[in-house]
Design a protein around this motif. Sequence first.
Motif, PDB file in Angstrom:
ATOM      1  N   PRO A 287       5.244   8.581   2.190  1.00 42.99           N
ATOM      2  CA  PRO A 287       4.738   7.789   1.071  1.00 42.99           C
ATOM      3  C   PRO A 287       5.648   7.888  -0.143  1.00 42.99           C
ATOM      4  CG  PRO A 287       2.967   9.051   2.078  1.00 42.99           C
ATOM      5  CD  PRO A 287       4.245   9.551   2.686  1.00 42.99           C
TER       6      PRO A 287
ATOM      7  N   ASP B 218       4.982   8.119  -3.264  1.00 41.23           N
ATOM      8  CA  ASP B 218       4.628   9.114  -4.269  1.00 41.23           C
ATOM      9  C   ASP B 218       5.180  10.491  -3.917  1.00 41.23           C
ATOM     10  OD1 ASP B 218       2.552   8.653  -2.211  1.00 41.23           O
ATOM     11  OD2 ASP B 218       1.642  10.439  -3.070  1.00 41.23           O
TER      12      ASP B 218
ATOM     13  N   LYS C 203      -0.224   9.556  -7.390  1.00 41.58           N
ATOM     14  CA  LYS C 203      -0.480   8.120  -7.396  1.00 41.58           C
ATOM     15  C   LYS C 203      -1.321   7.699  -8.600  1.00 41.58           C
ATOM     16  CE  LYS C 203      -0.341   7.368  -2.383  1.00 41.58           C
ATOM     17  NZ  LYS C 203      -1.122   6.941  -1.198  1.00 41.58           N
TER      18      LYS C 203
ATOM     19  N   GLU D 211       2.432   2.633  -8.433  1.00 46.89           N
ATOM     20  CA  GLU D 211       1.654   1.426  -8.131  1.00 46.89           C
ATOM     21  C   GLU D 211       2.579   0.224  -7.959  1.00 46.89           C
ATOM     22  OE1 GLU D 211      -2.007  -1.273 -10.011  1.00 46.89           O
ATOM     23  OE2 GLU D 211      -1.143   0.406 -11.152  1.00 46.89           O
TER      24      GLU D 211
ATOM     25  N   ASN E 299       4.423   0.471  -4.627  1.00 47.62           N
ATOM     26  CA  ASN E 299       3.536   0.177  -3.498  1.00 47.62           C
ATOM     27  C   ASN E 299       3.284  -1.319  -3.371  1.00 47.62           C
ATOM     28  OD1 ASN E 299       3.212   2.807  -2.532  1.00 47.62           O
ATOM     29  ND2 ASN E 299       1.575   3.252  -3.986  1.00 47.62           N
TER      30      ASN E 299
ATOM     31  N   ASN F 224       6.375  -2.956  -1.966  1.00 44.28           N
ATOM     32  CA  ASN F 224       6.541  -2.674  -0.536  1.00 44.28           C
ATOM     33  C   ASN F 224       5.693  -3.588   0.345  1.00 44.28           C
ATOM     34  OD1 ASN F 224       7.930  -1.248   1.396  1.00 44.28           O
ATOM     35  ND2 ASN F 224       6.375   0.338   1.594  1.00 44.28           N
ATOM     36  N   THR F 225       4.670  -4.242  -0.246  1.00 43.73           N
ATOM     37  CA  THR F 225       3.815  -5.142   0.541  1.00 43.73           C
ATOM     38  C   THR F 225       4.338  -6.577   0.548  1.00 43.73           C
ATOM     39  OG1 THR F 225       2.387  -5.710  -1.349  1.00 43.73           O
ATOM     40  CG2 THR F 225       1.799  -3.737  -0.052  1.00 43.73           C
TER      41      THR F 225
END
Length: 257
Positions: A57, A59, A66, A73, A76, A79-80
Amino acid sequence: MNLGQNLKKLRKKHHFTQKELAEMLDITQGTYALWEKKTGNPALEMIVKLGDIYNTPIDLILNEQKSDSPFIELLNIYNTLDAEQQNSILDFSRFLATQKAEPLPPSDNIIPLQTYRREELYTIEVADEQLSAGFGQSLNDTQETYTVFTDIRPGRYDGAARIKGDSMQPEYPDSSIVTFVATGFDRDGDIYVISEGGPGEEQLYCKQVFREEESFRCHSLNPDPQYKDFYLDEETSRIVGPVVDCIEAINPELIEN
């Protein structure tokens, strides 16, 4: 633990060399080394790639919680996204970075960038030629030099040159400056500047040197198996002298007149 220390810990845990990891990230080994030394920070997409390589991950890559980090944030979310959306985010971020920022209010959490006064620094005259920590660097024999600055008083030296390559890491990093004295060979196992070849065709090395019969065995400190010992004949090579200091030159942009 800072980001550089965490990156080094993760790399060691997964048994990667700096060179191997740099190749996976499609960057130079020197760029990655700066991240571990905390003199540079990986870009957003590089942090995402590190997370993929380590299957870890983000973090944990950054060693942050997180819940306390808007940067986590943002990463993340990034990354999507698909590749086109990620490029849009990067382009917009670069645009924002070019805009004039409003002055930040005073804060105890803001760490000022360290600068140096020129008159308080020491200078070292460095030869144009580089010392190979790998497989040899040709010399142009111009004898020209340039000046670098350091905040550490150097010991007595007769010459200085910049390291090229990573085979003497971690003690002698790529692009660091080494100073040396021209006193020839003295003791097995010391770090020397050693040259091979005639004038204008010299190969100059920075190596741990051992005298064996009529040759010098040159050893690299980097444990990577690609760096094997090699031998230089005494008749065609000469020991310039032992290395005295290894320093990191100060970025000129951080020096105030």
